[in-house]
Design a protein around this motif. Structure first.
Motif, PDB file in Angstrom:
ATOM      1  N   GLU A 192     -31.798  -9.229   9.529  1.00 16.84           N
ATOM      2  CA  GLU A 192     -30.843  -8.539   8.654  1.00 16.84           C
ATOM      3  C   GLU A 192     -31.384  -8.258   7.263  1.00 16.84           C
ATOM      4  O   GLU A 192     -31.059  -7.243   6.665  1.00 16.84           O
ATOM      5  CB  GLU A 192     -29.550  -9.358   8.540  1.00 16.84           C
ATOM      6  CG  GLU A 192     -28.813  -9.538   9.849  1.00 16.84           C
ATOM      7  CD  GLU A 192     -28.189  -8.257  10.381  1.00 16.84           C
ATOM      8  OE1 GLU A 192     -27.838  -7.375   9.581  1.00 16.84           O
ATOM      9  OE2 GLU A 192     -28.074  -8.140  11.615  1.00 16.84           O
ATOM     10  N   LEU A 193     -32.196  -9.181   6.720  1.00 16.86           N
ATOM     11  CA  LEU A 193     -32.631  -9.055   5.332  1.00 16.86           C
ATOM     12  C   LEU A 193     -34.127  -8.811   5.173  1.00 16.86           C
ATOM     13  O   LEU A 193     -34.601  -8.584   4.060  1.00 16.86           O
ATOM     14  CB  LEU A 193     -32.232 -10.315   4.546  1.00 16.86           C
ATOM     15  CG  LEU A 193     -30.738 -10.664   4.583  1.00 16.86           C
ATOM     16  CD1 LEU A 193     -30.480 -11.964   3.848  1.00 16.86           C
ATOM     17  CD2 LEU A 193     -29.891  -9.532   4.015  1.00 16.86           C
ATOM     18  N   GLY A 194     -34.866  -8.901   6.262  1.00 14.05           N
ATOM     19  CA  GLY A 194     -36.296  -8.635   6.203  1.00 14.05           C
ATOM     20  C   GLY A 194     -37.111  -9.751   5.584  1.00 14.05           C
ATOM     21  O   GLY A 194     -38.217  -9.519   5.106  1.00 14.05           O
ATOM     22  N   TYR A 195     -36.589 -10.971   5.613  1.00 11.46           N
ATOM     23  CA  TYR A 195     -37.317 -12.101   5.051  1.00 11.46           C
ATOM     24  C   TYR A 195     -38.396 -12.564   6.015  1.00 11.46           C
ATOM     25  O   TYR A 195     -38.291 -12.378   7.220  1.00 11.46           O
ATOM     26  CB  TYR A 195     -36.364 -13.270   4.784  1.00 11.46           C
ATOM     27  CG  TYR A 195     -35.387 -13.059   3.657  1.00 11.46           C
ATOM     28  CD1 TYR A 195     -35.239 -11.833   3.025  1.00 11.46           C
ATOM     29  CD2 TYR A 195     -34.598 -14.101   3.222  1.00 11.46           C
ATOM     30  CE1 TYR A 195     -34.331 -11.663   1.990  1.00 11.46           C
ATOM     31  CE2 TYR A 195     -33.693 -13.934   2.189  1.00 11.46           C
ATOM     32  CZ  TYR A 195     -33.564 -12.713   1.583  1.00 11.46           C
ATOM     33  OH  TYR A 195     -32.677 -12.552   0.559  1.00 11.46           O
ATOM     34  N   ASP A 196     -39.420 -13.227   5.477  1.00 11.66           N
ATOM     35  CA  ASP A 196     -40.416 -13.830   6.355  1.00 11.66           C
ATOM     36  C   ASP A 196     -39.849 -15.141   6.911  1.00 11.66           C
ATOM     37  O   ASP A 196     -38.828 -15.647   6.429  1.00 11.66           O
ATOM     38  CB  ASP A 196     -41.754 -14.026   5.642  1.00 11.66           C
ATOM     39  CG  ASP A 196     -41.731 -15.015   4.482  1.00 11.66           C
ATOM     40  OD1 ASP A 196     -40.843 -15.896   4.415  1.00 11.66           O
ATOM     41  OD2 ASP A 196     -42.622 -14.925   3.629  1.00 11.66           O
ATOM     42  N   LEU A 197     -40.502 -15.657   7.947  1.00 13.31           N
ATOM     43  CA  LEU A 197     -39.988 -16.841   8.644  1.00 13.31           C
ATOM     44  C   LEU A 197     -39.832 -18.037   7.716  1.00 13.31           C
ATOM     45  O   LEU A 197     -38.798 -18.704   7.721  1.00 13.31           O
ATOM     46  CB  LEU A 197     -40.892 -17.205   9.832  1.00 13.31           C
ATOM     47  CG  LEU A 197     -40.494 -18.465  10.608  1.00 13.31           C
ATOM     48  CD1 LEU A 197     -39.093 -18.325  11.188  1.00 13.31           C
ATOM     49  CD2 LEU A 197     -41.519 -18.761  11.702  1.00 13.31           C
ATOM     50  N   GLU A 198     -40.839 -18.313   6.910  1.00 13.78           N
ATOM     51  CA  GLU A 198     -40.792 -19.485   6.035  1.00 13.78           C
ATOM     52  C   GLU A 198     -39.599 -19.421   5.076  1.00 13.78           C
ATOM     53  O   GLU A 198     -38.849 -20.389   4.932  1.00 13.78           O
ATOM     54  CB  GLU A 198     -42.088 -19.606   5.238  1.00 13.78           C
ATOM     55  CG  GLU A 198     -42.097 -20.797   4.291  1.00 13.78           C
ATOM     56  CD  GLU A 198     -43.349 -20.846   3.434  1.00 13.78           C
ATOM     57  OE1 GLU A 198     -43.354 -21.659   2.493  1.00 13.78           O
ATOM     58  OE2 GLU A 198     -44.305 -20.083   3.674  1.00 13.78           O
TER      59      GLU A 198
END
Length: 151
Positions: free
Chosen positions: A129-135
């Motif tokens: 949804e927000l395009g964040y990386d996994l970490e």
């Protein structure tokens, strides 16, 4: 995260710096890492708040670095080299929580929880949804779990 969302975040940081009566001078177009081995730098000179973010970072990493440097600019943490290890560690934990809250407010989390009502809240939801990386998605989920907002 796309470039429009990054631009909105950049404007928000500039406006928030102005609320602190600082003049924002932000650049994300320099090869900072190549020259300094740093992804971002912030410093104050008078009322000017200089923030530099490496131009070669992904949009998401630029956003995360921008927010981190914003908090360095407005904090009174000073130079971490002057602190003992425990205090420096505590300052970094507090700064990370502030970054998570700034980039992903409670309402955003609640909206995502509502979007997936029959599932436990997982980092992939934030990534999708927000395009964040996994970490960072994992840190965000863990933070809001500790706050009692999810799971």
């Amino acid at each position: 995260m796309n470039s429009n969302e990054y631009d909105e975040l950049l404007i928000r940081v500039e406006e928030d710096l102005k609320q602190h009566k600082l003049v924002p001078i932000i650049s994300d177009t320099v090869p900072l890492y190549q020259e300094t081995q740093l992804e971002g730098v912030a410093f104050l000179k008078g009322r000017n708040a200089f923030i530099f973010v490496d131009k070669n970072l992904s949009i998401f990493d630029k956003a995360k670095t921008l927010v981190e440097e914003y908090f360095h600019a407005i904090s009174d943490l000073g130079n971490h080299l002057d602190y003992d290890e425990l205090r420096a560690s505590n300052d970094e934990v507090e700064a990370r929580a502030a970054i998570i809250e700034y980039m992903t407010d409670e309402q955003t989390i609640l909206n995502l929880v509502k979007k997936y009502p029959d599932q436990s809240f997982e980092p992939w939801m934030i990534m999708d949804e927000l395009g964040y990386d996994l970490e960072f998605a994992e840190e965000t989920v863990a933070y809001y779990e500790r706050q009692g907002m999810i799971n």
